[in-house]
Enzyme design. Structure first.
Site, PDB file in Angstrom:
ATOM      1  N   GLU A 161      45.749 -23.019 -16.945  1.00  0.00           N
ATOM      2  CA  GLU A 161      45.255 -23.302 -18.289  1.00  0.00           C
ATOM      3  C   GLU A 161      45.818 -24.654 -18.701  1.00  0.00           C
ATOM      4  O   GLU A 161      46.950 -24.749 -19.160  1.00  0.00           O
ATOM      5  CB  GLU A 161      45.671 -22.233 -19.306  1.00  0.00           C
ATOM      6  N   ASP A 180      49.568 -19.869 -18.165  1.00  0.00           N
ATOM      7  CA  ASP A 180      49.317 -20.284 -19.543  1.00  0.00           C
ATOM      8  C   ASP A 180      50.035 -21.601 -19.850  1.00  0.00           C
ATOM      9  O   ASP A 180      51.199 -21.772 -19.524  1.00  0.00           O
ATOM     10  CB  ASP A 180      49.847 -19.170 -20.463  1.00  0.00           C
TER      11      ASP A 180
HETATM   12  C1  GLC Z   1      47.395 -20.425 -24.745  1.00  0.00           C
HETATM   13  C2  GLC Z   1      46.686 -19.166 -25.185  1.00  0.00           C
HETATM   14  C3  GLC Z   1      46.767 -19.011 -26.667  1.00  0.00           C
HETATM   15  C4  GLC Z   1      48.228 -18.998 -27.076  1.00  0.00           C
HETATM   16  C5  GLC Z   1      48.952 -20.232 -26.545  1.00  0.00           C
HETATM   17  C6  GLC Z   1      50.438 -20.128 -26.742  1.00  0.00           C
HETATM   18  O1  GLC Z   1      46.771 -21.562 -25.233  1.00  0.00           O
HETATM   19  O2  GLC Z   1      45.356 -19.179 -24.731  1.00  0.00           O
HETATM   20  O3  GLC Z   1      46.121 -17.853 -27.108  1.00  0.00           O
HETATM   21  O4  GLC Z   1      48.331 -18.941 -28.474  1.00  0.00           O
HETATM   22  O5  GLC Z   1      48.736 -20.394 -25.156  1.00  0.00           O
HETATM   23  O6  GLC Z   1      50.967 -19.126 -25.920  1.00  0.00           O
END
Ligand code: GLC
Ligand code: CA
Length: 599
Positions: free
Chosen positions: A250, A208
């Protein structure tokens, strides 16, 4: 000895169809209004029937749930609302028995402020290793100019802590302090968390928010070289100790900035293609292929072991960070008439409502998702066309309970409705009485059946997950046409021509297919041969929002059904020989041809 994952092919993620779900939203087993692992267990058959090969579980760790679990308070356990660690293991094993891989979250950029590390850090003396688990400063002027991501809630990336008497750094909510990757103890803890889940048999980790791991003064604090060093370290440990596992980046960035997250095949094997996603919606709304061909032209090649992760919707807002200002204005105008539909830099709606519940547009977008280069990722509920609830806060409108049937609470839970973690969708169009799995299973022409057939069809051809992409350029820009081609290791090759009509009106196009002269395009759903290709432009006509997947076969071979038909069908064909091509061509249901798991 390396510990092997559940897949046998190290490149399994290239052929995967991923299904993203939140355990909280899927099925409640004990009537407390919150989905849980035993509930998910009871729905694995559904996922297997749907044909998805990998389940991506949104964060299920102990958490105050102020960011739906992305605010983690303990990396090595399960949130008791969702069950026990053992319940998780049972689901993991049961998924593996069904030949499904399991992808979970490794949220390493930040923790919850309730994490014991943060509580200790506040109390520890400045400069101590405990304090330095996080990023502190005496002034909020450090790293000035770094953009704010959650623009609707946060005013600064720094928040003053009364206990520590310093500011702490956070790229997301102020209750999510960023870990300090300049402290070696942070990496040790990250690796411990990785090992904890990989030892158990988890097949992949979604990393993430990784562009923000390391901060450097005078930069945007995004994608800095030191961040890539950290990710390479994670990957190296993973490769040294485990096999057939995956890390998925991500990184919501432009393609050129995402490219380094693949490294030389030594960082993440997969990364989401964020900029492609809004451009599919844009192309559809503008009835023009340019937004898609343009972003694909800007998409660099990636190492052979790597793969894009592509998606139409997910648990977040439909992000508009990776578009130009004009494109963003257009998207807001076209897809979010009500300002409540907007949040941060994006649109908080589900797939079906975004396209006005138009079945042909839903199918068209899915046909692109399933035939573009990369691994498709589907968001739970979109396979039945679930709606959203823009009156819930944050991004929760797209996180409502899965709609299983028309019983109380959509069959999701036996709790009194007021107790559900979020209300089920109730409106007359998308409400659970109208949109649910049970009804769609009993309706052969439902979106659910269609989706299942398309997934089954895709899985018969490796070209979609592994092949090259080449766009054709017919004069009619409302038509998107591309060739996918794959040379298998055994000399076997697959060539597929995809043609999509982005317009609400019928269209015709002339395709330059000279290169494939004398080959026969075979429509893949019905296995129907089209006229052979000649040295002349190939004429194709399309209904509004329709698409074709056409396998290009040598003239001699065409057409061969992929799977032998049953005795009953053979008898039927013998009785009505003339009906056969007709029936096959007009039958959208290919379940007889492709479903009985062909692999
Ligand atoms: C990523 C997740 C999102 C979350 C963010 C902070 O972008 O997809 O849902 O709020 O990280 O953790
Ligand atoms: Ca429960």
């Amino acid at each position: 000895m390396k510990k092997a994952g559940s897949a046998t092919d190290p490149l399994w993620y290239k052929d995967a169809v991923i299904y993203e779900l939140h355990v909280r939203a899927f099925q409640d087993s004990n009537g407390d209004g919150i989905g849980d692992f035993p509930g998910l267990m009871s729905r694995l058959d559904y996922l297997q029937d749907l044909g998805v090969t990998c389940i991506w579980l949104l964060p299920f760790f102990p958490s105050p749930l102020r960011d739906d679990g992305y605010d983690i308070a303990n990396y090595n356990d399960v949130n008791p609302s969702y069950g026990t660690l053992n319940d998780f293991k049972l689901v993991l094993d049961a998924a593996h028995q069904r030949n499904m891989q399991v992808l979970i979250e490794l949220v390493i950029n930040h923790t919850s402020d309730q994490h014991p590390w943060f509580q200790a850090a506040r109390l520890a003396p400045p400069g101590s290793p405990e304090r330095n688990m996080y990023v502190w400063s005496d002034t909020d002027k450090l790293y000035e100019g770094v953009r704010i991501i959650f623009t609707d809630t946060e005013k600064s990336n720094w928040t003053w802590d009364e206990v520590a008497k310093q500011y702490y750094w956070h790229r997301f909510f102020s209750h999510q302090p960023d870990l300090n990757f300049d402290n070696p103890r942070v990496m040790e803890e990250v690796l411990n968390a990785m090992r904890f889940w990989m030892d158990m048999g988890v097949d992949g980790l979604r990393l993430d928010a990784i562009p923000y791991l390391v901060e450097r003064d005078g930069t945007s604090c995004e994608n800095v070289p030191e961040t890539h060093v950290k990710i390479k370290e994670i990957r190296a440990v993973m490769d040294a100790e485990y096999s057939n596992r995956l890390v998925l980046a991500e990184a919501n960035m432009w393609p050129a900035d995402v490219r380094p997250y693949f490294g030389d095949g030594d960082e993440c094997q997969m990364a989401f293609h964020f900029p492609l996603m809004p451009r599919m919606y844009m192309a559809l709304r503008q009835e023009d292929r340019l937004p898609i061909t343009d972003i694909m032209a800007q998409t660099p090649d990636i190492p052979p072991s790597c793969q894009w992760g592509i998606f139409l919707r997910n648990h977040d807002e439909l992000t508009l960070e990776m578009v130009t200002d004009d494109e963003r204005d257009y998207m807001y105008y076209a897809y979010s008439a009500d300002p409540r539909m907007r949040i941060n830099v994006g649109i908080r709606r589900r797939l079906a409502p975004l396209v006005d519940n138009n079945r042909r547009r839903i199918e068209l977008l899915n046909s692109l998702l399933l035939s573009f280069p990369g691994t498709p990722i589907m968001y739970y509920g979109d396979e039945i066309g679930m709606g959203d609830n823009i009156y819930l806060g944050d991004r929760n409108g797209v996180r409502t309970p899965m709609q299983w049937n028309s019983d109380r609470n959509a069959g999701f839970s036996t709790a009194v409705p007021a107790r559900l973690y979020f209300p089920v969708i109730l409106d007359p169009i998308y409400g659970y009485q109208a949109i649910n799995v049970e009804a769609q299973l009993s309706d052969q022409s439902s979106l659910l059946h269609w989706t299942r057939n398309m997934i089954a069809l895709r899985k018969l051809f490796q070209v979609f997950g592994r092949g090259t992409l080449e766009f054709l350029s017919p004069a009619n820009r409302k038509v998107l046409a591309y060739i996918r081609h794959y040379e298998g290791p055994d000399g076997h090759s697959e060539t597929v021509l995809c043609v999509a009509n982005l317009s609400r009106f019928a269209q015709a196009a002339l395709l330059d297919l000279k290169q494939y002269e004398s080959m026969v395009p075979v429509e893949m759903l019905g296995y129907v041969p089209f006229p052979p290709i000649t040295d002349q432009p190939y004429a194709i006509t399309l209904n509004p929002y329709s698409f074709f997947w056409l396998e290009l076969q040598p003239a001699m071979e065409a057409p061969q059904p992929p799977i032998p038909i049953s005795d009953e069908e053979a008898a039927e064909i013998a009785l009505h020989p003339i009906d056969v091509p007709q029936t096959a061509a007009t039958q959208p249901d290919v379940s007889r041809a492709v479903v009985p798991d062909a692999s």
